[in-house]
Scaffold this motif. Structure first.
Motif, short mmCIF file in Angstrom:
data_model
loop_
_atom_site.label_atom_id
_atom_site.label_comp_id
_atom_site.label_asym_id
_atom_site.label_seq_id
_atom_site.Cartn_x
_atom_site.Cartn_y
_atom_site.Cartn_z
N GLY A 14 0.79 -1.23 0.07
CA GLY A 14 0.07 -0.01 -0.15
C GLY A 14 0.88 1.33 0.16
O GLY A 14 2.05 1.27 -0.59
N THR A 15 0.29 2.23 0.62
CA THR A 15 0.88 3.60 0.63
C THR A 15 2.20 3.49 1.23
O THR A 15 2.49 3.27 2.34
N PRO A 16 3.57 3.89 0.80
CA PRO A 16 4.78 3.95 1.42
C PRO A 16 4.78 4.86 2.73
O PRO A 16 4.24 6.05 2.36
N LEU A 17 5.46 4.61 3.59
CA LEU A 17 5.52 5.48 4.67
C LEU A 17 5.93 6.81 4.42
O LEU A 17 5.34 7.91 5.19
N ARG A 18 6.65 7.11 3.47
CA ARG A 18 7.15 8.54 3.21
C ARG A 18 6.21 9.03 2.67
O ARG A 18 6.22 10.43 2.74
N ASP A 19 5.11 8.50 2.17
CA ASP A 19 3.92 9.39 1.62
C ASP A 19 2.70 9.55 2.57
O ASP A 19 1.65 10.12 2.32
N VAL A 20 2.80 9.06 3.54
CA VAL A 20 1.94 9.23 4.73
C VAL A 20 2.25 10.34 5.70
O VAL A 20 3.22 10.72 6.24
N THR A 21 1.16 11.26 5.90
CA THR A 21 0.95 12.32 6.65
C THR A 21 0.74 11.75 8.30
O THR A 21 -0.15 11.10 8.37
N PHE A 22 1.63 11.80 9.27
CA PHE A 22 1.60 11.69 10.57
C PHE A 22 1.27 13.00 11.25
O PHE A 22 2.17 13.79 11.20
N CYS A 23 0.42 13.18 12.05
CA CYS A 23 0.01 14.06 12.94
C CYS A 23 0.34 13.75 14.57
O CYS A 23 -0.49 12.91 15.19
N VAL A 24 1.49 14.20 15.18
CA VAL A 24 1.81 13.79 16.51
C VAL A 24 0.96 14.87 17.37
O VAL A 24 1.28 16.04 17.24
N VAL A 25 0.24 14.43 18.35
CA VAL A 25 -0.63 15.36 19.22
C VAL A 25 -0.23 14.82 20.66
O VAL A 25 -0.05 13.85 21.15
N ASP A 26 -0.09 15.98 21.26
CA ASP A 26 -0.09 16.02 22.81
C ASP A 26 -0.86 17.04 23.54
O ASP A 26 -0.96 17.98 23.12
N LEU A 27 -1.78 16.66 24.41
CA LEU A 27 -2.76 17.32 25.11
C LEU A 27 -2.33 17.51 26.60
O LEU A 27 -1.82 16.70 27.22
N GLU A 28 -2.48 18.85 27.17
CA GLU A 28 -2.54 18.67 28.56
C GLU A 28 -4.04 19.09 28.99
O GLU A 28 -4.65 19.72 28.30
N THR A 29 -4.34 18.90 30.15
CA THR A 29 -5.68 18.54 30.55
C THR A 29 -6.07 19.20 31.93
O THR A 29 -4.87 19.08 32.77
N THR A 30 -7.06 19.56 32.43
CA THR A 30 -7.28 19.66 33.89
C THR A 30 -7.62 18.41 34.97
O THR A 30 -7.81 18.38 35.92
N GLY A 31 -7.53 17.21 33.98
CA GLY A 31 -7.69 16.14 34.70
C GLY A 31 -7.85 14.87 33.73
O GLY A 31 -7.52 15.06 32.53
N GLY A 32 -7.96 13.76 34.37
CA GLY A 32 -8.00 12.55 33.59
C GLY A 32 -9.30 11.83 32.73
O GLY A 32 -9.15 11.07 32.22
N SER A 33 -10.37 12.68 33.14
CA SER A 33 -11.63 12.24 32.31
C SER A 33 -12.08 13.16 31.30
O SER A 33 -12.21 14.32 31.73
N HIS A 34 -12.23 12.64 29.99
CA HIS A 34 -12.69 13.55 28.87
C HIS A 34 -14.17 13.75 29.26
O HIS A 34 -14.52 14.94 28.41
N ARG A 35 -14.82 13.20 29.83
CA ARG A 35 -16.29 13.54 30.44
C ARG A 35 -16.30 14.76 31.23
O ARG A 35 -17.47 15.61 30.96
N THR A 36 -15.41 14.97 32.13
CA THR A 36 -15.61 16.03 33.09
C THR A 36 -14.43 17.09 33.18
O THR A 36 -14.66 18.12 33.84
N ASP A 37 -13.49 16.86 32.55
CA ASP A 37 -12.21 17.56 32.46
C ASP A 37 -12.19 18.43 31.25
O ASP A 37 -12.70 17.91 30.16
N ALA A 38 -11.33 19.46 31.00
CA ALA A 38 -10.92 20.10 29.71
C ALA A 38 -9.63 20.30 29.33
O ALA A 38 -8.67 20.18 30.31
#
Length: 170
Positions: A14-38
């Motif tokens: 399939g697609t060679p890795l050199r042709d793949v776009t990788f979006c490296v993401v890192d978040l910081e939040t107010t806590g560990g729950s995506h339901r109650t924290d931001a």
């Protein structure tokens, strides 16, 4: 007896890795729950063929106070977030970077959980990128005896990353 399929050639993979776009993401939040924290900080870098093609790094006003234990963990204070943009102003740029990319994150369920919840709260469609969790990948390929922890800082030291990345709780 089960039959094994023949190994694929590079052309068949399939697609060679050199042709793949990788979006490296890192978040910081107010806590560990995506339901109650931001989200309080977003960092993202899009890379294709070893070249950086875009990046985003911004603090985010979470609309709530950052608990003291989270400030100790992340270093992000309420004062730092005073003039930060709200998530609604930041999320469209993040989603644009993710469209057509592979989302890469250390402990990806954490980051994707917060991003999906933000999309739901802000009535934005989730682009549904393929996800690569570097913590899960490290657990799969590194023997425990060689690298007993898959924390980002530990992995950085193991692989000789200089300088090691700033690490937080996830």
């Amino acid at each position: 007896m089960t039959s094994c399929s023949p190994q694929l050639t590079f052309d068949e993979l399939g697609t060679p890795l050199r042709d793949v776009t990788f979006c490296v993401v890192d978040l910081e939040t107010t806590g560990g729950s995506h339901r109650t924290d931001a989200i309080t900080e977003v960092g993202a870098v899009a890379v294709r063929g070893g070249s950086r093609i875009s990046e985003l790094g911004t603090l985010v006003d979470p609309g709530v106070r950052v608990p003291a234990d989270i400030t100790r963990l992340t270093g992000i204070t309420n004062a730092m977030l005073h003039d930060a943009p709200p998530l609604g102003a930041v999320l469209p740029s993040v989603l644009d970077m993710l469209r057509g990319s592979v989302l890469v994150a250390h402990n990806a369920p954490f980051d994707t959980g917060f991003l999906k919840a933000a999309c739901e709260r802000l009535d934005r469609p989730w682009p549904g990128p393929p996800v690569l969790c570097t913590a899960r990948l490290a657990r799969a390929v590194l023997p425990h005896a060689e690298c007993p922890s898959v924390k980002l800082g530990t992995l950085a030291r193991h692989f000789g990353s200089v300088p090691p990345p700033r690490t937080t709780g996830h």
